[in-house]
Design a protein around this motif. Structure first.
Motif, short mmCIF file in Angstrom:
data_model
loop_
_atom_site.label_atom_id
_atom_site.label_comp_id
_atom_site.label_asym_id
_atom_site.label_seq_id
_atom_site.Cartn_x
_atom_site.Cartn_y
_atom_site.Cartn_z
N TYR A 138 0.80 -1.22 0.00
CA TYR A 138 0.00 0.00 0.00
C TYR A 138 0.84 1.27 0.00
CZ TYR A 138 0.58 1.28 4.93
OH TYR A 138 1.12 1.69 6.13
N TYR A 242 -3.40 10.70 11.21
CA TYR A 242 -4.31 11.57 11.98
C TYR A 242 -5.59 11.83 11.21
CZ TYR A 242 -0.15 11.88 14.74
OH TYR A 242 0.96 11.53 15.46
N HIS A 381 12.25 -1.20 13.29
CA HIS A 381 11.93 -0.80 11.91
C HIS A 381 11.91 -2.02 10.99
CE1 HIS A 381 11.58 1.76 8.47
NE2 HIS A 381 12.74 1.41 7.97
N HIS A 389 2.06 -2.52 15.82
CA HIS A 389 1.71 -1.14 16.19
C HIS A 389 0.46 -0.66 15.45
CE1 HIS A 389 1.97 3.25 16.44
NE2 HIS A 389 2.21 3.33 15.14
N ARG A 452 8.76 -7.72 8.75
CA ARG A 452 7.42 -7.54 8.22
C ARG A 452 7.45 -7.78 6.71
NH1 ARG A 452 6.12 -1.03 7.64
NH2 ARG A 452 4.20 -1.86 6.77
FE1 HAS Z 1 2.23 5.19 13.95
C1 HAS Z 1 4.32 3.54 11.74
C2 HAS Z 1 4.92 6.76 15.35
C3 HAS Z 1 0.13 7.08 15.95
C4 HAS Z 1 -0.47 4.17 12.08
N1 HAS Z 1 1.97 4.06 12.27
C5 HAS Z 1 2.96 3.46 11.51
C6 HAS Z 1 2.36 2.74 10.42
C7 HAS Z 1 1.01 2.95 10.49
C8 HAS Z 1 0.79 3.77 11.66
C9 HAS Z 1 -0.05 2.44 9.53
O1 HAS Z 1 7.86 7.23 14.66
C10 HAS Z 1 3.10 1.87 9.40
C11 HAS Z 1 3.58 2.60 8.20
C12 HAS Z 1 4.28 1.64 7.29
O2 HAS Z 1 3.60 0.82 6.64
O3 HAS Z 1 5.52 1.66 7.26
N2 HAS Z 1 2.50 6.60 15.41
C13 HAS Z 1 3.68 7.08 15.84
C14 HAS Z 1 3.46 8.04 16.93
C15 HAS Z 1 2.10 8.13 17.10
C16 HAS Z 1 1.51 7.23 16.13
C17 HAS Z 1 4.50 8.79 17.70
N3 HAS Z 1 0.23 5.53 14.04
C18 HAS Z 1 -0.43 6.36 14.91
C19 HAS Z 1 -1.84 6.40 14.60
C20 HAS Z 1 -2.02 5.57 13.50
C21 HAS Z 1 -0.70 5.03 13.16
C22 HAS Z 1 -2.86 7.24 15.31
C23 HAS Z 1 -3.24 5.24 12.73
C24 HAS Z 1 -4.46 5.56 13.03
N4 HAS Z 1 4.23 5.13 13.63
C25 HAS Z 1 5.14 5.88 14.28
C26 HAS Z 1 6.48 5.66 13.69
C27 HAS Z 1 6.31 4.75 12.64
C28 HAS Z 1 4.89 4.44 12.64
C29 HAS Z 1 7.76 6.25 14.08
C30 HAS Z 1 7.38 4.19 11.70
C31 HAS Z 1 7.89 2.94 12.21
C32 HAS Z 1 8.93 2.33 11.31
O4 HAS Z 1 10.07 2.14 11.78
O5 HAS Z 1 8.64 2.01 10.14
C33 HAS Z 1 1.40 9.04 18.07
O6 HAS Z 1 0.47 9.87 17.39
C34 HAS Z 1 0.72 8.29 19.16
C35 HAS Z 1 0.15 9.19 20.23
C36 HAS Z 1 -0.87 8.47 21.08
C37 HAS Z 1 -0.91 8.42 22.41
C38 HAS Z 1 -1.98 7.61 23.09
C39 HAS Z 1 -3.12 8.46 23.61
C40 HAS Z 1 -4.21 7.59 24.15
C41 HAS Z 1 -5.53 7.82 24.02
C42 HAS Z 1 -6.52 6.83 24.58
C43 HAS Z 1 -6.79 7.06 26.05
C44 HAS Z 1 -7.71 6.03 26.57
C45 HAS Z 1 -8.73 6.24 27.44
C46 HAS Z 1 -9.61 5.11 27.79
C47 HAS Z 1 -9.04 7.59 28.03
C48 HAS Z 1 0.07 9.15 23.23
C49 HAS Z 1 -6.06 9.06 23.36
C50 HAS Z 1 -9.59 4.87 29.28
C51 HAS Z 1 -10.44 3.70 29.58
C52 HAS Z 1 -11.19 3.57 30.71
C53 HAS Z 1 -11.98 2.35 30.93
C54 HAS Z 1 -11.25 4.61 31.72
#
Ligand code: HAS
Ligand code: HEM
Ligand code: CU
Length: 573
Positions: A138, A242, A381, A389, A452
């Motif tokens: 993709y 995002y 990676h 992830h 992968r």
């Molecule tokens: Fe990612 C690779 C870094 C977020 C999707 N990511 C990918 C790939 C995909 C993807 C598809 O830095 C693969 C691409 C490929 O094919 O090569 N990603 C991040 C970081 C975040 C992040 C820093 N990724 C996402 C999101 C995705 C997504 C969102 C899709 C929707 N990602 C990477 C990096 C790679 C990567 C490297 C490359 C890796 C490599 O080496 O190839 C941040 O945005 C994440 C921040 C999120 C948080 C969590 C907040 C938690 C929340 C829930 C709280 C829960 C509650 C429930 C309140 C800090 C908001 C409580 C429950 C109760 C019962 C009370």
């Protein structure tokens, strides 16, 4: 309890019934097309999970009749799930919501034209995929080369999403002109900010496909610079995550509190979150390219820090939605530091889908921060860790949230009824369980060095002999079977719902579940808090986002262009 301006408009103003019916219909087409793509995409997943359990079914005559190779299946899986399902669902969802929230009249002909154009793009790209003429995965990195139809179809699809963006942003301008000095309602604000972010984010991909890949695949130019193409791809490719998850944030912020019986914590904080995403989603893409040559460490490091910064609005979301949930549970008599969680309506699928999606995202987000850390990146990676992830980000945080939305949105749009709360609940809980087990298996295999995008089950048995892979392999295989059952449950519920008779217009039986707010933004800008006033001028913030991206990508892309080396294409399939 304080009330937000939304409460007076639990059913926001509707221009007229014909407009409303038309708007619902086009939205329904987007949503159903999205789920059809997901159905096909998801059916391929278990085969891949079995591959990572060491079981190779790609020689099976039935599979062989459908798929030329593991990689054709994987290309279809990635494109249909991550690119098609998300974009179609979001285009419908984020057209309908702002139109309702602002109470504006949309040009429905234009909305239908956009839907048909997007579908034409999809079919144009799907044909070569199905014929094994675009087995490129993709990410379609050149110099792997596919049929020009694939690139043209992809460009038309992305272009159509920009038309939806344009229609929503234009509707907002229209509303602003008619309501001078007023604060944009929350849901519309989130949608407009997300669409604006996407217009900045998509520039890289549009440039790559239109200026490089299409002319090259048509034979108009002799070669392509792979690194330049890959860099433009990740300009869009990170921010697209995002574009996939912010529509789920809209659910978590605006509708989940209502499902839980609680209130939104703070509108000004939500507006800040979305502005931070508008500004900071795009200039981070180099975190996918730490291993690439000819991009300086200086820029990789800047993008790394900006990545850590873009985690902040997600952390704001985590705490703020957790507060909403606690508010709901305590209102239902919940007690104790953690005991309140038991009072949440876990048996309601529209609620549990979103909350379980969020729980998976705690781990998915933490894993993202590991990926983004240049020191850890070489360990993970290109290993199975990475699919681990993103199946608990896009594959659960986004997908499970959208599944949960379908349980009330389809009744709302069509006037039909959810056929079974029990089966819908079973689908939700089994998806969550399956994906958590999948993530465990895949992260674990990744740490043991399993790559992968590899037909590992067909590799010589002794390649990974020294590693104790048995347990994570087993987990991955089992998760694939759980997810197959879960998908069967979900699609059974979905199609039974879609095929059942219409009962009413859905307005009263399944209204948009707007929530009350503890700290609203207010209605007029002059009386609003400074944070509300600072976040309202989205157009100026959009320009700032564009400037930031040009600053953070300009020198990188400029150098790659000046040193471009065109190479001919390869066909590896
Ligand atoms: Fe990612 C690779 C870094 C977020 C999707 N990511 C990918 C790939 C995909 C993807 C598809 O830095 C693969 C691409 C490929 O094919 O090569 N990603 C991040 C970081 C975040 C992040 C820093 N990724 C996402 C999101 C995705 C997504 C969102 C899709 C929707 N990602 C990477 C990096 C790679 C990567 C490297 C490359 C890796 C490599 O080496 O190839 C941040 O945005 C994440 C921040 C999120 C948080 C969590 C907040 C938690 C929340 C829930 C709280 C829960 C509650 C429930 C309140 C800090 C908001 C409580 C429950 C109760 C019962 C009370
Ligand atoms: C890749 C399984 C659902 C998006 C993979 C891989 C596996 C897998 C094992 C890794 C293949 C490899 O690296 O060789 C499954 C299962 C699913 C499922 C069992 C559920 C039944 C989803 C969903 C999405 C998704 C819902 C997104 C909405 C992707 C993407 C890839 C992928 C983007 C990467 C393709 C590539 O590397 O080119 N899937 N998946 N999957 N999956 Fe899924
Ligand atoms: Cu990324």
């Amino acid at each position: 309890r304080s009330r937000s301006p939304h409460d007076a408009r639990v059913l926001p103003t509707v221009p007229d019934t014909a407009q409303l019916a038309g708007l619902k219909r086009v939205t329904q087409y987007y949503v159903v097309t999205a789920f059809l793509a997901l159905l096909i995409g998801v059916l391929l997943g278990p085969l891949q999970a079995l591959n990572y359990a060491g079981i190779d079914l790609y020689d099976n005559p039935i599979v062989k009749a459908l798929l030329k190779s593991y990689y054709q299946g994987l290309s279809l899986h990635g494109v249909l799930n991550a690119l098609v399902f998300t974009q179609f669902f979001i285009s419908g969802w984020m057209l309908y919501l702002p139109a309702r929230d602002l109470g504006v009249r949309l040009n429905l002909r234009f909305a239908w034209f956009t839907y048909l154009l997007m579908t034409a793009g999809l079919l144009t790209a799907a044909l070569p995929l199905l014929l094994n003429k675009a087995t490129l995965l993709y990410t379609f990195y050149p110099p792997m080369e596919g049929s020009p139809f694939f690139y043209i179809g992809a460009a038309v699809m992305v272009g159509s999403s920009l038309l939806v963006a344009g229609q929503v942003i234009a509707a907002w301008f229209h509303w602003k002109r008619q309501h001078p000095g007023q604060v944009t309602p929350l849901v519309a604000f989130m949608c407009v900010a997300t669409w604006m972010m996407w217009t900045v984010a998509s520039l890289g991909l549009v440039g790559e496909v239109v200026l490089m890949l299409i002319p090259w695949s048509l034979g108009w130019v002799g070669g392509v610079d792979p690194l330049l193409a890959k860099t433009l791809f990740w300009w869009t490719g990170h921010a697209i995550v995002y574009f996939w998850v912010l529509p789920a944030y809209i659910v978590w912020y605006a509708f989940l509190p209502r499902h839980a019986g609680g209130r939104i914590a703070s509108e000004p904080l939500i507006r800040l979150t979305f502005v931070l995403f508008l500004l900071n989603s795009t200039p981070v893409g180099l975190h996918h390219q730490y291993a690439d040559p000819n991009v300086s460490n200086f820029w990789k490091t800047i993008h790394m820090f900006l990545t850590f910064l873009v985690a902040v609005p997600s952390l704001l979301t985590a705490f703020s939605v957790a507060a909403s949930l606690e508010d709901a549970a305590r209102a239902r008599g919940g007690r104790g530091l953690f005991g309140w969680m038991l009072k949440l309506p876990w048996g309601q699928p529209a609620f549990s889908a979103s909350v379980l999606a969020m729980v998976s995202f705690i781990l998915g987000g933490a894993g993202g921060i590991v990926n983004a850390s240049a020191a850890f990146s070489p360990v993970v990676h290109n290993t199975a860790w990475i699919p681990g992830h993103f199946h608990i980000t896009v594959g659960t945080a986004t997908t499970l949230t959208f599944m949960g939305v379908s349980f009330w949105l389809i009744p709302h749009l069509t006037g039909k009824r959810l056929p079974s709360v029990k089966l819908a609940s079973a689908a939700v809980w089994s998806w969550f369980t399956g994906m958590m087990v999948f993530a465990l298996g895949m992260h674990w295999q990744g740490l043991l060095g399993v790559p992968r995008r590899t037909q590992i089950s067909a590799a010589a048995q002794d390649v990974y002999r020294d590693m104790n892979l048995k347990i994570p392999e087993m987990l991955t295989g089992i998760s694939g079977m759980i997810l197959l059952v879960s998908a069967a449950l979900f699609f059974y519920v979905l199609f039974r719902m879609l095929l059942s008779p219409r009962q009413d217009d859905g307005e009263l039986s399944s209204p948009l579940p707007y929530s009350e707010v503890i700290s609203p933004a207010g209605e007029t800008l002059s009386a609003a808090a400074p944070l509300v006033r600072a976040t309202e001028p989205l157009l100026a913030l959009w320009v700032l986002a564009l400037v930031l991206v040009l600053m953070m990508y300009g020198p990188v892309v400029g150098k790659l262009i000046s040193q471009a080396q065109l190479v001919p294409g390869w066909r590896l399939y």
